[in-house]
Design an enzyme around this catalytic site. Structure first.
Site, PDB file in Angstrom:
ATOM      1  N   SER A   1       0.850  -1.207   0.000  1.00 38.72           N
ATOM      2  CA  SER A   1       0.000   0.000   0.000  1.00 38.72           C
ATOM      3  C   SER A   1       0.880   1.249   0.000  1.00 38.72           C
ATOM      4  CB  SER A   1      -0.891   0.002   1.251  1.00 38.72           C
ATOM      5  OG  SER A   1      -0.105   0.278   2.398  1.00 38.72           O
TER       6      SER A   1
ATOM      7  N   ASP B   1      -1.293  -1.705  -3.964  1.00 39.05           N
ATOM      8  CA  ASP B   1      -2.656  -1.751  -3.417  1.00 39.05           C
ATOM      9  C   ASP B   1      -3.181  -0.324  -3.233  1.00 39.05           C
ATOM     10  OD1 ASP B   1      -4.910  -2.965  -2.240  1.00 39.05           O
ATOM     11  OD2 ASP B   1      -4.037  -2.874  -0.224  1.00 39.05           O
ATOM     12  N   HIS B   2      -4.382  -0.054  -3.702  1.00 37.63           N
ATOM     13  CA  HIS B   2      -5.041   1.259  -3.526  1.00 37.63           C
ATOM     14  C   HIS B   2      -4.156   2.440  -3.918  1.00 37.63           C
ATOM     15  CE1 HIS B   2      -8.720  -0.195  -1.709  1.00 37.63           C
ATOM     16  NE2 HIS B   2      -8.004  -1.024  -0.988  1.00 37.63           N
TER      17      HIS B   2
ATOM     18  N   HIS C   1     -13.309  -2.824   4.498  1.00 38.32           N
ATOM     19  CA  HIS C   1     -11.966  -3.004   5.064  1.00 38.32           C
ATOM     20  C   HIS C   1     -12.022  -3.042   6.598  1.00 38.32           C
ATOM     21  CE1 HIS C   1     -10.833  -1.324   1.038  1.00 38.32           C
ATOM     22  NE2 HIS C   1      -9.978  -2.319   1.139  1.00 38.32           N
TER      23      HIS C   1
ATOM     24  N   LYS D   1     -16.719  -5.740   9.965  1.00 35.74           N
ATOM     25  CA  LYS D   1     -17.389  -5.799   8.659  1.00 35.74           C
ATOM     26  C   LYS D   1     -18.882  -6.056   8.811  1.00 35.74           C
ATOM     27  CE  LYS D   1     -13.245  -7.888   6.632  1.00 35.74           C
ATOM     28  NZ  LYS D   1     -12.573  -6.699   6.147  1.00 35.74           N
TER      29      LYS D   1
ATOM     30  N   ASN E   1      -8.186 -10.080  -1.181  1.00 36.86           N
ATOM     31  CA  ASN E   1      -7.260  -9.224  -0.430  1.00 36.86           C
ATOM     32  C   ASN E   1      -7.391  -9.425   1.078  1.00 36.86           C
ATOM     33  OD1 ASN E   1      -6.755  -8.148  -2.932  1.00 36.86           O
ATOM     34  ND2 ASN E   1      -7.125  -6.031  -2.345  1.00 36.86           N
TER      35      ASN E   1
END
Ligand code: G3H
Ligand code: 13P
Ligand code: ZN
Length: 322
Positions: A48, A81-82, A179, A183, A254
């Site tokens: 990330s 990632d992202h 995320h 959740k 992920n």
């Protein structure tokens, strides 16, 4: 062996999913490689923006290159990632990454298409593939907070149009997950009807599931019993749903939060039980072993266990390296 994300997706599509695990340091990398080799599983390492800043992007690259030498048997891809647009370009130009994610899902539809198109054109010129995101996950993402109530599942018709116009190679879809460690509080879960509808619009096209950690309740209890204060009761994705999702075209799953929970549990319990110890390697060794065990268990659930040799053959037949 570092391979392209594309060859891994070709190999996995409709049969199993690749675990995509975030790393921030050497201990995570060691556990990740050991666990995947124990399971004989191909995998994806993802980095990330936060990780690139925390450990320094050059350090992470060196750690991964070193692991590639230490574990010559491993078959894996390296993924951003992202990413935002600039970070995608930095990774594409570095020549190290197999794929990048451009996350413009918080922008309006047409803007998301335009940004993703720019990144895809530049990435494809260098043999790098691109993951994009459409729809909004609940919970907190790296640079955008989305209220759970406004979480917007991916529209299958929009997904088709988005892929055609943006040129992306895989699509992260909002299918009920979010995320982090909180959740689902009740009986919610993955929206299989939505995954099926997206696959119908995009047959053969790799789908990606973010926010896939299962948040094992046993880990949460152990962390809290050792002094932690995590919210009890909130659940993650049912890990037995990974494989059914994979059969519907979800090729990349992920997982980051679950690894953080392993880290937290190991360190809290270690220092509770060994208050006299101050050698960072003592809990470090336990963490590497426990994380490897966790990764091995995920590979079995994802169906990627036992696929290593065949994935290597497939990648080699396609010309190998990213
Ligand atoms: O989805 C985000 C990943 O869990 C990475 O988290 O941005 O805190 O490194 P991070
Ligand atoms: P989790 O928070 O469920 O581990 O999701 C990680 C993720 O989606 C990284 O992109
Ligand atoms: Zn994510």
């Amino acid at each position: 062996m570092i391979v392209t994300t594309k060859t891994l997706f070709e190999h996995a599509y409709g049969k199993y999913a690749l675990g995509a695990y975030n790393i921030n340091n050497a201990e995570q990398a060691l556990g990740l490689f050991k666990g995947n080799i124990a399971a004989q599983s191909p995998f994806i390492i993802q980095i990330s923006k936060g990780a690139r800043a925390y450990t320094d992007k050059r350090m992470l690259e060196a750690i991964i290159r070193a692991c590639d030498e230490i574990f010559p048997e491993a078959v894996f891809a390296v993924h951003l990632d992202h990413g935002d647009e600039q970070t995608c370009y930095d990774c594409i130009d570095s020549g190290f990454y197999s794929s990048v994610m451009i996350d413009a899902s918080h922008d309006p539809f047409e803007e998301n298409i335009a940004i993703t198109r720019r990144v895809a054109d530049r990435a494809h010129a260098k043999g790098v593939s691109v993951e994009a995101e459409l729809g909004m996950l609940g919970g907190v993402e790296e640079h955008v907070a989305v209220d759970e109530k406004n979480a917007k599942l991916t529209d299958p018709d929009e997904a088709k149009e988005f892929v055609e116009k943006s040129g992306c190679d895989s699509l992260a879809c909002a299918i009920g997950t979010s995320h982090g460690a909180y959740k689902f509080s009740g009986g919610q879960g993955l929206h299989f009807d939505r995954i099926r509808a997206i696959q119908q619009q995009l047959p053969g096209f790799p789908l990606v599931m973010h926010g896939s950690s299962s948040v094992p309740q046993d880990e949460v209890h152990r962390i809290n019993a050792a002094g932690g204060k995590l919210k009890e009761g909130a659940k993650g994705v049912d890990e037995h749903q990974y494989l059914p999702a994979a059969k519907l075209g979800v090729c990349k799953v992920n997982i980051d939060t679950d690894g953080r929970l392993v880290w937290t549990r190991v360190h809290r319990e270690f220092f509770r039980d060994h208050p006299e110890d101050f050698d960072l390697r003592s809990p470090g060794k336990v963490f590497i072993a426990e994380y490897a065990k966790f990764i091995e268990s995920r590979s079995n659930l994802l169906g990627s266990a036992g696929q290593l040799a065949s994935a290597r053959e497939h990648a080699q037949s396609k010309g190998g390296k990213a």
